[in-house]
Design an enzyme around this catalytic site. Structure first.
Site, PDB file in Angstrom:
ATOM      1  N   GLY A 143      -7.892 -15.568 -55.274  1.00 13.56           N
ATOM      2  CA  GLY A 143      -9.265 -15.333 -54.846  1.00 13.56           C
ATOM      3  C   GLY A 143      -9.817 -14.016 -55.363  1.00 13.56           C
ATOM      4  N   HIS A 144     -11.131 -13.854 -55.217  1.00 13.16           N
ATOM      5  CA  HIS A 144     -11.794 -12.648 -55.715  1.00 13.16           C
ATOM      6  C   HIS A 144     -11.287 -11.386 -55.023  1.00 13.16           C
ATOM      7  CE1 HIS A 144     -14.403 -14.777 -58.295  1.00 13.16           C
ATOM      8  NE2 HIS A 144     -15.169 -15.318 -57.354  1.00 13.16           N
ATOM      9  N   MET A 145     -11.092 -11.460 -53.700  1.00 11.83           N
ATOM     10  CA  MET A 145     -10.666 -10.262 -52.995  1.00 11.83           C
ATOM     11  C   MET A 145      -9.283  -9.824 -53.445  1.00 11.83           C
ATOM     12  SD  MET A 145      -9.792  -9.266 -49.122  1.00 11.83           S
ATOM     13  CE  MET A 145      -8.070  -9.355 -49.602  1.00 11.83           C
TER      14      MET A 145
END
Length: 849
Positions: free
Chosen positions: A516-518
């Site tokens: 994911g982006h985080m």
């Protein structure tokens, strides 16, 4: 008539006196302005240097405004030094300009956006289209047109269209003003600025020529696909998917109908200035002038499955495995960290092989609605059916290897499979891999005894160890209260957490994906991150002290010193950013000091290579100019006599606040000048009966030597000592027989300004005795930490950067030394006697210094 003549003569003298006093007052003001500007500039330099520690948050606006303030301060220093010296140092103006131009070149990072059509089909773009189509769409076009990989058809609304949009609506200046008003350390200010800018953009009218271009491009896309289609409107900023991923920072809108493309275009443009994006690019070193948004419009793929794949395992690149995360329906759930994804591990060697499948028990999925937009539907009982067939996972892996080989680096790839089983690549960007430590490998114990383990589950998004009080996030608004050094504990992963990554010691979530982006941002900022723990928010109490071992997926209660020590390293998440590298380059033109020795032949304006060199040179020269200035003006006739109970005639000229006002004669009680008070205390504490006993030979040598003294020098001996003062300054020319000495001193609140200059010359004895006197004075000055230069019987000494009390102590000693050395050369008939007098003075008067 005589009385009238006397009146006008007296009045003329008064006017002359006032005129001279104003002139000297003006000169003194230039001196003080140099000191004040110098201190201001040095303070700004120190603040910039402090930012290089990695412990403080700042942005490019801070660097530019600080550099501008330093430049203006240096200009002021040069201007006032030239005003004081009647233009003696004009060459410094050119030196300063050249340094400033070099700094400007370092700070200038303007991107030239080419003039193009407002809309361009993807098949007409190439790998060189970065400034036209932005990072994301330029890379997608490269995959489509160079590698012939399957990607959705579509077009890009170009960077040039973005520029024209902001120009036509006059938004650029307004945006810049808001951006520059934001304190990057205050979340509420970022939120406020972001909201204001986005409202300006969304409420603005898109120029008609851009609207028409979008309509034409959509019509051509529909003709190509054979029907009207829904589209995705995707961000493609210039720096997106580059070395700085901007992962998840900007908006993408799915399943958009034709009539809403322009509306969502403006929303994507506005997302360039959402609060997490503002934080990201300001902390990475970009300015708003570099932030340019192209927007991709792609045919919407009605996904059966979607997700993200890594061509290498970012946490274990040596494994040589490909990691695929997948969900049923649209892959948006993965990149947002909203669900736990299925995981497929594919080994590359000896051949592509699926070696592990981990189910997700996905309970929701996203699908496209027929009329537009997407909707979330519930899956029964957390379906554990896999969304990919083995052959599909292997086919995706082949594409991952192909993209990695093309770019010659590991890749983070977004993909989708439609209802017909066709694969489409939506995005590819460089994958951040944790760097290996080359020095000594860190071995973390897997379990630490005698500590309570709160959790021993989860997936590593970024390895490391973090300790702090748990901050259990309830709502996103609570992020503005996130304290320094805390551990963020949250339900979901979320790229919005980037705004606290400069403060967090670790991040823990219940749900999330390492793709994911985080997770990508955590690795970029090097924040130990443990995700997918399932129950962290239920198990960990708010405010509880915890130690997170994100490498072994264990969370301990309390502070585990052994673990922290085992993984001790400098945490400098911002030091590899463009921002830090820019600051380092700029400081090389500001801070290094090359003009170290004022006595060197190279201590001259032409040798100044940095702003620090200029300030150093000017600080030395302003003292020199003050020291030598007073002899240019016939000011003794405008002074008042000082009656101090010592056998020296002293005249005092007060420039500003150095004497009691309105007096015709001054006593020590009338002296307000701090440095003169100190000198007088020293003089008054000594006995002045006359010189010490003289040997006959020394007396006759003095008389014989007098015959050779020029007449003008003999005239000097008849003059009184003269003093120019302010509250904090003194320039005291002392004449004792054939001796001449000068004491200049400044005592201000800023220790950098404080100094004493001491000059000594002359004497009526033979050369050997004069030199013994010089040696005596030199020894005493050096004992007080003066920097001393001696040439024949001339002493030139300087002491700088001492506190007011320490400056006063030394001035008192100089006052005593003045009395002590009066005609001392007549008794210094051998070196032993000179040594005796030297030791006697040091013992009595400077033992405490």
């Amino acid at each position: 008539m005589i009385d009238l003549f006397r009146f006008f003569k007296s009045r003329a003298k008064t006017e002359e006196k006032e005129k001279l006093k104003e002139l000297l007052k003006e000169k003194y003001s230039y001196f003080q302005k140099v000191l004040n500007s110098n201190n201001h500039v040095l303070s700004l330099m120190a603040d910039l240097e402090e930012k290089l520690s990695g412990e403080y948050l700042f942005d490019m606006h801070y660097i530019k405004t600080s550099v501008q303030s330093i430049s203006e301060g240096v200009e002021d220093i040069i201007k006032n030094l030239n005003a004081l010296s009647d233009g003696k140092y004009k060459v410094l103006e050119q030196v300063q300009r050249e340094i400033y131009e070099n700094i400007e070149k370092t700070l200038t990072s303007k991107i030239d956006i080419p003039v193009t059509d407002f809309v361009i089909p993807i098949e007409k773009l190439s790998k060189d289209s970065l400034t036209i189509a932005g990072g994301k769409i330029a890379h997608l076009a490269e995959l489509k047109n160079n590698l012939n990989l399957p990607t959705p058809d579509g077009f890009v609304i170009t960077s040039y269209a973005f520029i024209k949009f902001l120009e036509n609506t006059q938004l650029r200046g307004k945006i810049s003003e808001i951006i520059n008003s934001i304190d990057i350390n205050k979340i509420e200010e970022i939120e406020r600025g972001s909201r204001e800018i986005q409202e300006l953009i969304i409420n603005s009218q898109l120029p008609e020529e851009i609207e028409n271009s979008i309509r034409t491009a959509y019509k051509e896309l529909s003709e190509k696909t054979g029907k009207k289609c829904m589209v995705s409107v995707r961000s493609s900023a210039i720096h997106e998917d580059s070395d700085y991923s901007f992962a998840g920072q900007y908006s993408t809108y799915l399943n958009v109908p034709e009539n809403l493309i322009s509306h969502y275009y403006k929303k994507v443009v506005a997302s360039l200035f959402n609060r997490r994006a503002i934080f990201y690019y300001k902390t990475k070193g970009f300015s708003e002038n570099e932030m340019v948004m192209a927007v991709g419009v792609l045919r919407m793929v009605n996904a059966r499955a979607g997700g993200v794949m890594y061509s290498k395992n970012p946490n274990n690149p040596d494994s040589n495995n490909i990691i695929i995360n997948a969900v049923k329906g649209l892959g948006k759930l993965i990149v947002d960290g909203a669900v736990n994804a299925e995981t497929y591990v594919i080994s590359r060697k000896p051949e592509l092989k699926l070696i592990e499948k981990i189910p997700s028990k996905q309970n929701i999925m996203l699908i496209c609605k027929e009329e537009g937009d997407i909707e979330e539907i519930t899956l029964p009982n957390g379906s554990d059916e896999f969304s990919l067939e083995e052959q599909e996972a292997l086919a995706l892996s082949k594409i991952a290897i192909q993209i990695e080989n093309y770019y010659e680096s590991p890749q983070d790839i977004e993909w989708v499979i439609d209802e017909d089983g066709s694969i489409f690549i939506l995005q590819a960007r460089p994958l951040r891999i944790l760097e290996k430590k080359t020095e000594s490998k860190v071995y973390l114990p897997t379990r630490i005894k005698d500590y309570n383990i709160l959790l021993d589950r989860g997936i590593t998004a970024c390895k490391g160890v973090g300790y702090g009080k748990a901050f259990v996030l309830k709502t996103e608004d609570d992020l503005q209260n996130f304290p320094e050094g805390a551990v963020l504990v949250a339900k979901h992963t979320n790229p919005r957490y980037v705004i606290i990554m400069n403060k967090a010691s670790a991040i823990v979530t219940d749900i999330g994906s390492p793709t994911g982006h985080m997770a990508s941002l955590s690795r970029e900022y090097n924040i130990p991150t443990l995700i997918n723990t399932e129950i962290a928010t239920k198990t960990i109490k708010d405010g509880q002290e915890i130690t997170v071992d994100a490498t072994n997926c264990i969370i301990y209660e309390g502070k585990v010193e052994e673990l922290i020590e085992a993984y001790k390293k400098t945490k400098e998440p911002f030091k590899e950013t463009l921002l830090f590298k820019t600051l380092e380059r700029v400081l090389k033109l500001i801070v290094p000091l090359n003009l170290v020795d004022p006595t060197s032949e190279d201590f001259k304006p032409e040798k100044c290579k940095t702003y620090h060199d200029i300030t150093r040179f000017c600080h030395e020269m302003v003292m020199y100019e003050m020291f030598t200035m007073w002899d240019r003006y016939d000011s003794e006739h405008h002074a008042v006599p000082l009656i101090a109970g010592i056998p020296i005639g002293i005249l005092v000229l007060d420039i500003e606040g150095g004497l009691k006002e309105g007096i015709k004669k001054a006593t020590p009680e009338d002296v307000y000048s701090i440095p003169l008070q100190a000198i007088l205390r020293g003089m008054q504490s000594m006995q002045w009966p006359g010189p010490p006993p003289v040997d006959a030979k020394g007396f006759f040598e003095m008389v014989a030597h007098t015959v050779s003294i020029p007449e003008e020098q003999l005239m000097e001996t008849a003059k009184k000592s003269f003093c120019i003062v302010t509250k904090n300054y003194v320039n005291f020319s002392i004449r004792l027989g054939y001796h001449f000495s000068m004491i200049e001193a400044y005592t201000g609140e800023n220790i950098n300004d404080n100094y004493i200059k001491f000059f000594f010359k002359g004497g009526g004895a033979a050369l050997d005795r004069r030199l013994r006197r010089v040696n005596l004075i030199t020894t005493i000055l050096k004992k007080m930490a003066f920097r001393v230069m001696v040439k024949e019987d001339v002493i030139d000494a300087l002491l700088t950067k001492y506190s007011i009390p320490e400056i006063e102590k030394r001035l008192e000693v100089l006052g005593k030394l003045t009395a002590y050395t009066k005609q001392l050369d007549m008794v210094l008939f051998n070196d032993a006697i000179a040594q005796m007098y030297t030791e006697d003075f040091i013992k009595k008067h400077i033992k405490d210094i």
